[in-house]
Design an enzyme around this catalytic site. Structure first.
Site, PDB file in Angstrom:
ATOM      1  N   ASP A  20       0.905  -1.148   0.000  1.00 52.64           N
ATOM      2  CA  ASP A  20       0.000   0.000   0.000  1.00 52.64           C
ATOM      3  C   ASP A  20       0.942   1.196   0.000  1.00 52.64           C
ATOM      4  OD1 ASP A  20      -1.402   2.301   0.973  1.00 52.64           O
ATOM      5  OD2 ASP A  20      -3.017   0.967   1.575  1.00 52.64           O
ATOM      6  N   HIS A  21       1.019   1.904  -1.126  1.00 56.03           N
ATOM      7  CA  HIS A  21       2.113   2.882  -1.232  1.00 56.03           C
ATOM      8  C   HIS A  21       1.980   4.032  -0.242  1.00 56.03           C
ATOM      9  CE1 HIS A  21      -0.556   5.252  -3.895  1.00 56.03           C
ATOM     10  NE2 HIS A  21       0.241   6.264  -3.615  1.00 56.03           N
ATOM     11  N   GLU A  65      -7.800  14.508  -4.548  1.00 51.87           N
ATOM     12  CA  GLU A  65      -6.988  14.575  -5.770  1.00 51.87           C
ATOM     13  C   GLU A  65      -7.620  15.561  -6.736  1.00 51.87           C
ATOM     14  OE1 GLU A  65      -5.197  10.674  -7.102  1.00 51.87           O
ATOM     15  OE2 GLU A  65      -7.181  10.041  -6.445  1.00 51.87           O
ATOM     16  N   LYS A 114     -11.787  12.210  -6.556  1.00 46.67           N
ATOM     17  CA  LYS A 114     -11.024  12.697  -7.703  1.00 46.67           C
ATOM     18  C   LYS A 114     -11.669  13.987  -8.165  1.00 46.67           C
ATOM     19  CE  LYS A 114      -9.070   8.367  -9.290  1.00 46.67           C
ATOM     20  NZ  LYS A 114      -7.673   8.596  -8.908  1.00 46.67           N
ATOM     21  N   HIS A 120      -5.684   2.970   1.322  1.00 48.53           N
ATOM     22  CA  HIS A 120      -4.898   4.136   1.768  1.00 48.53           C
ATOM     23  C   HIS A 120      -5.525   4.858   2.979  1.00 48.53           C
ATOM     24  CE1 HIS A 120      -2.937   3.207  -1.870  1.00 48.53           C
ATOM     25  NE2 HIS A 120      -3.600   3.992  -2.688  1.00 48.53           N
ATOM     26  N   LYS A 144       4.975   6.526   2.434  1.00 49.54           N
ATOM     27  CA  LYS A 144       5.150   7.983   2.507  1.00 49.54           C
ATOM     28  C   LYS A 144       5.790   8.349   3.843  1.00 49.54           C
ATOM     29  CE  LYS A 144       1.173   8.997  -0.480  1.00 49.54           C
ATOM     30  NZ  LYS A 144       1.714   9.548  -1.708  1.00 49.54           N
TER      31      LYS A 144
END
Ligand code: BG6
Length: 507
Positions: A194-195, A233, A357, A257, A199
């Site tokens: 999970d990127h 976003e 988004k 996330h 962070k």
């Protein structure tokens, strides 16, 4: 005698571990993620001297590319970086290879095994391998099975498998996928990525909470009145309609996330800083979490979809007009909801999360609002005193700020809010690495701390089950509210907080 002042920039803040000799195999190497994120992250590790000379990257996909063509494709994506570091690229690119592989064809797997042995000889990578499944989620199970059947996951010390999100589509599919991958290798070989956990600022939540003594005593229901977690976003669906149409914001952002940010914000202090201690606490807090109204989920959740917007000069398409999107699509591009965590620390404290988004601004943050002072002794400049607020800024302006009341200058005794600020950029003077830099290195080092364990993933899916079932069975009960592009989402999302006399923070 005065103490020497240590300039952290001079002594080097980074304490970096060097990856052991190995071959990283990326399946889906012709896809977006490889040239946009993975290869740039590896090149960054190379420039930081964190990849050994005995390193190789083997790209695999169904297309009949050659090593040379793969190198050129990757070079195109990294043009600017290469212009500044041509010598580094020339060294790094010698370790890039490509092999056409269809994971569903056993003969391709045999050829892959032979190619890996050849690379082991040329690059001295010692049979040590990390397999990265950057393929469409429907290929995860067959991909794992194929690697296991080809004997490529046999040695738990020398083989690891990295699986991209989304891990499953709901609780039961995640459970089956977990069972399947665990039958192919040991849990310590499996890295569910999970990127967001890569962070710097998400990891900083752990440090801020557990390396300072002042926060922990007030980090609970006695002092905190509510928590807001936002990942907004400005971009739309871009070229990813094929994937996004069957995923939507709930599966694309919330289940992973946002839920990871929630877990790190709300977890109990672990006994040690070790992978299992951290992951135990994250799993526990997710198991205690629930959406605010499981019986009538529509009362605590809002779904939205972006409409057109932008200016005359640069108009923005509505989601339903985007290429590849069904013109009658009911896929959500925005979700807001209220959750509770039923444990001693958080009982009764609402957690509001939102993501979307094409919102007004790109910003991810965690905001903890503290309870009001019990007695108001002073007039407030703005009418009423503000509550103290701690904002953990995840991106793009990485840092943290704390809002508190001070005396307004002058002869009266009026209070007004001010902010105390920490910025990564100002304090450390160097930009943080992309999440993938950290996570790729950790996976290759076999460190699972920042990867999600099977029970965490299942707990996260279980949390949203009432919503997923409702969307599946009676979608009209959780309708899609349209919102204009480049705004803060549908009005019903503001109404969700207004019911509790609150407002979303407008960062
Ligand atoms: C990805 C989602 O996981 O995260 C994308 O699939 C989203 O839809 C992206 O755009 C956001 O990541 P970041 O790091 O830009 O906040």
């Amino acid at each position: 005698m005065s103490m020497p002042v240590i300039n952290p920039l001079r002594v080097g803040l980074r304490q970096e571990r060097v990856v052991a000799p190995q071959c990283l195999v990326i399946f889906g190497a012709s896809g977006d993620l490889t040239h946009r994120k993975l290869v740039p992250a590896l090149f960054q590790l190379f420039k930081q001297r964190r990849l050994p000379s005995e390193f190789a990257l083997l790209g695999c996909a169904r297309r009949a590319w050659t090593d040379q063509y793969f190198r050129e494709k990757m070079a195109n994506a990294l043009e600017e970086d290469i212009r500044e570091n041509p010598e580094a690229w020339s060294q790094f690119s010698k370790g890039l290879f490509y092999e056409p592989v269809d994971l569903e064809r056993p003969s391709d797997l045999i050829r892959l095994g032979e190619r890996l042995e050849e690379i082991d000889r040329i690059r001295a990578t010692h049979n040590n391998r990390t397999f990265y499944l950057s393929v469409a989620p429907k290929f995860y199970s067959n991909g794992c099975r194929a690697l296991a059947e080809a004997g490529l996951l046999k040695d738990p010390k020398r083989s690891r498998i990295v699986i991209e999100k989304p891990f499953g589509r709901d609780f039961s599919s995640a459970q089956s996928l977990n069972r399947l991958v665990q039958s192919c290798g040991q849990e310590r070989q499996i890295f569910r990525i999970d990127h967001y956990l890569g962070k710097e600022t998400v990891q900083n939540i752990l440090v801020l909470r557990f390396a300072n003594s002042i926060f922990e005593p007030i980090w609970n229901r006695n002092y905190i009145s509510n928590v807001q977690i936002t990942a907004a976003e400005t971009v739309g669906v871009e070229e990813r309609a094929g994937y996004y149409e069957s995923s939507g914001a709930l599966r694309d952002m919330v289940q992973n996330h946002l839920t990871q940010m929630l877990a790190i914000t709300a977890m109990e202090p672990p006994g040690h800083f070790d992978p299992e201690a951290i992951r135990n606490e994250k799993a526990k807090v997710l198991q205690a979490a629930r959406i605010a109204n499981e019986i009538e989920p529509w009362k605590c959740c809002v779904r939205g979809q972006y409409e057109k917007g932008g200016s005359k000069e640069s108009p923005l398409l509505a989601y339903r007009e985007e290429s590849g999107v069904n013109p009658n699509s009911t896929t959500e591009t925005y979700v807001a909801m209220k959750l509770f965590i039923d444990n001693w620390r958080w009982q009764g404290v609402p957690f509001y999360i939102r993501t979307g988004k094409r919102l007004a601004k790109r910003v991810s943050e965690v905001v903890l609002t503290f309870r009001e002072a019990p007695v108001h002794l002073f007039d407030a400049a703005g009418g009423s005193p503000t509550s103290n607020q701690l904002v953990l800024r995840i991106q793009p302006d990485e840092g943290a700020e704390f809002r508190f009341e001070v005396k307004s200058p002058g002869s009266g005794m009026r209070s007004r809010p001010v902010e105390m600020e920490f910025s990564y950029d100002q304090s450390f003077g160097e930009p943080s690495d992309e999440g993938y830099v950290r996570l790729l290195a950790d996976a290759m080092l076999g460190d699972p701390t920042l990867f999600t364990r099977s029970d965490e993933v299942e707990a996260a899916w279980r949390l949203y089950t009432p919503l997923l079932e409702l969307i599946e069975d009676s979608p009209w009960q959780l309708p899609i509210h349209p919102y204009e592009s480049r705004t803060w989402g549908p009005a019903s999302s503001d109404a969700l907080l207004a019911k509790d006399d609150l407002l979303w923070r407008r960062p």
